[in-house]
Design an enzyme around this catalytic site. Sequence first.
Site, PDB file in Angstrom:
ATOM      1  N   GLY A   1      36.620 -18.763  36.433  1.00  0.00           N
ATOM      2  CA  GLY A   1      37.718 -18.073  37.118  1.00  0.00           C
ATOM      3  C   GLY A   1      38.526 -17.187  36.200  1.00  0.00           C
ATOM      4  O   GLY A   1      38.336 -17.174  34.989  1.00  0.00           O
TER       5      GLY A   1
ATOM      6  N   ARG B   1      42.741 -15.521  32.461  1.00  0.00           N
ATOM      7  CA  ARG B   1      43.830 -14.718  31.886  1.00  0.00           C
ATOM      8  C   ARG B   1      43.878 -13.337  32.529  1.00  0.00           C
ATOM      9  O   ARG B   1      44.414 -12.391  31.946  1.00  0.00           O
ATOM     10  CB  ARG B   1      43.671 -14.589  30.385  1.00  0.00           C
TER      11      ARG B   1
ATOM     12  N   GLY C   1      45.703 -18.045  28.332  1.00  0.00           N
ATOM     13  CA  GLY C   1      45.901 -16.968  29.314  1.00  0.00           C
ATOM     14  C   GLY C   1      46.302 -15.637  28.688  1.00  0.00           C
ATOM     15  O   GLY C   1      46.634 -14.695  29.399  1.00  0.00           O
TER      16      GLY C   1
ATOM     17  N   ASP D   1      29.172 -14.819  34.777  1.00  0.00           N
ATOM     18  CA  ASP D   1      30.561 -14.552  35.154  1.00  0.00           C
ATOM     19  C   ASP D   1      31.012 -13.201  34.594  1.00  0.00           C
ATOM     20  O   ASP D   1      32.101 -12.729  34.929  1.00  0.00           O
ATOM     21  CB  ASP D   1      31.492 -15.670  34.659  1.00  0.00           C
TER      22      ASP D   1
HETATM   23  P1  AMP Z   1      34.754 -14.612  28.638  1.00  0.00           P
HETATM   24  O1  AMP Z   1      33.812 -15.268  27.676  1.00  0.00           O
HETATM   25  O2  AMP Z   1      35.817 -13.784  27.996  1.00  0.00           O
HETATM   26  O3  AMP Z   1      34.067 -13.905  29.721  1.00  0.00           O
HETATM   27  O4  AMP Z   1      35.573 -15.799  29.314  1.00  0.00           O
HETATM   28  C1  AMP Z   1      34.991 -16.887  29.953  1.00  0.00           C
HETATM   29  C2  AMP Z   1      36.039 -17.618  30.731  1.00  0.00           C
HETATM   30  O5  AMP Z   1      37.086 -18.044  29.871  1.00  0.00           O
HETATM   31  C3  AMP Z   1      36.691 -16.818  31.843  1.00  0.00           C
HETATM   32  O6  AMP Z   1      36.955 -17.699  32.880  1.00  0.00           O
HETATM   33  C4  AMP Z   1      37.962 -16.340  31.191  1.00  0.00           C
HETATM   34  O7  AMP Z   1      38.984 -16.057  32.117  1.00  0.00           O
HETATM   35  C5  AMP Z   1      38.329 -17.534  30.325  1.00  0.00           C
HETATM   36  N1  AMP Z   1      39.154 -17.173  29.187  1.00  0.00           N
HETATM   37  C6  AMP Z   1      38.794 -16.465  28.091  1.00  0.00           C
HETATM   38  N2  AMP Z   1      39.822 -16.344  27.242  1.00  0.00           N
HETATM   39  C7  AMP Z   1      40.869 -16.972  27.810  1.00  0.00           C
HETATM   40  C8  AMP Z   1      42.222 -17.199  27.425  1.00  0.00           C
HETATM   41  N3  AMP Z   1      42.715 -16.760  26.282  1.00  0.00           N
HETATM   42  N4  AMP Z   1      42.995 -17.901  28.285  1.00  0.00           N
HETATM   43  C9  AMP Z   1      42.523 -18.368  29.437  1.00  0.00           C
HETATM   44  N5  AMP Z   1      41.271 -18.201  29.837  1.00  0.00           N
HETATM   45  C10 AMP Z   1      40.445 -17.512  29.046  1.00  0.00           C
HETATM   46 MG    MG Z   2      34.574 -12.978  31.277  1.00  0.00          MG
END
Ligand code: AMP
Ligand code: MG
Length: 533
Positions: free
Chosen positions: A112, A115, A147, A281
Amino acid sequence: MAYEIHTIHTILMMLTIQDTFNKELPADKNTSNTRRQVLQACYSFVTPRIPSNPSVVHVSKEMAEAIGIESFELKQPQFKGIFSGALVMKGTQPYAMCYGGHQFGSWAGQLGDGRAINLGEVVHNNQRWALQLKGAGETPYSRTADGLAVLRSSIREHLCSEAMFHLGVPTTRSLSLCLTGDQVMRDVMYDGNPEYEKGAVVCRVAESFIRFGNFQIFASRKDDVTLKALTDYTIKYFYPEIKSEGKEKYIAFFNAVLDRTLHMVVHWQRVGFVHGVMNTDNMSILGQTIDYGPYGWLEDYNKDWTPNTTDRQQKRYRFGNQPGIAQWNLFQLANALFPLIGEAKPLEDALKRYIEDFTVAYQEMMRSKLGLQIEDTEDAKLIEQLEETLSLTETDMTIFFRKLADLVKEDDQEIALKKIRDAFYQPELMDDQYQDQWKEWLSDYIQRINRDSFSDLDRKALMNKTNPKYVLRNYMAQLAIDAADKGDYTIIEELHQILKRPYEDQPSNEKWFAKRPEWARHKVGCSMLSCSS
Ligand code: AMP
Ligand code: MG
């Protein structure tokens, strides 16, 4: 202070808000901003965190114009307020989306928008745009993270989304980059050395931010009702050309997503872009490049290269693997849509044709890179041998294709080799064997262009609109980051301007049409990027 009541603003910025996602799809009934599993809902309402001292670092004026913001409004306090998360626009109800995903090949369950907070949808000139703040605070999907986002990764996302758009690669866009005034703790290389960095918020813009994972989460929970609602919504707004009903509609939808995804990856291979984290995702249902994290640009042509240090061992998301991974991800999407179709064959057929269609599209793209007009039975071999030869010595992909466009039909292989010499990182180390291999390929290419109907000028024109001269090399972004960290945003603006015209010769910007400097070879941020952002 986080989570104060937001001021509602109306005065300037006459954005036409026409929300559909959070009006037509089921919402999380729980409106508390607590981390949890969210069931039978496509999103949760949540307001951005109020930044302590926001400031605007950079704006993409084209993007602002596209959504209906006039240039004088960019200086208004409302602009800074809305796009840093301090103000919520009247008539909007911000929300975070619920999705799941396969990360590095394994099902990860609910992820989800951890952030990202969607502000709403704007319609301007008959075009629908969703606005989304990235780094604007925690949501029910934040899991164990904060976030937030830092300036470093936000600059990379802001500059690259706009650069990709101007390169003609399907992508989400970026409207603005703001500092929050807050400090954010990050351990860049995950080696136990966390440090405070400047917090930032990017406002991303796209027709929609729906991902493969939005469908997967409902399929994984056997929630066919919400799955159907989301799929029908997506088709209605983003695939209106699909007119069929029943399962045919969903089969057509899958095929359309497959086509768009395939073409996006062909573009990536054309410009030398490596996404770095092709988890499901991070796959847009619109076939757009989304989530600019540890991405990178090929400098020396190497199909095995990935910028993502987290993936250093397996190299799952390396350059040469992107087409295959896209198909793997589409297979996961097919599984997610299966409950709506109830029949595997049409999905399998689509996945099978992906390979054939990709090959055709890839060959066509490579032929444009070589400036060839008439199709020739030898082209596949010529392309294959080029890729092999390019990999032999460290050769800069971008410079090579631009220099190759300078060849003329009368050239011999010696002259041709001189013309592309600038593309080699260490030309003095090229021994006779490598030189001979290059000469052999160049001689084949010269013969080939002599058989083609294009004139030298026509060929060069096609090549120079297929092969960019300016891309956001990793070290360029890093220079912009280092300066911005010290409060100097001029390089951000300079790169933004250059990358708006990536195919044009820009005599005053020749310094950016250059091989990666030696200092950047092993520098963090230039050749090594972690997921820490
Ligand atoms: P990503 O690898 O950046 O695509 O992130 C994978 C998941 O981790 C997604 O659900 C992002 O929203 C969540 N996410 C990544 N960085 C953060 C963060 N600093 N705070 C909250 N959720 C995060
Ligand atoms: Mg992502």
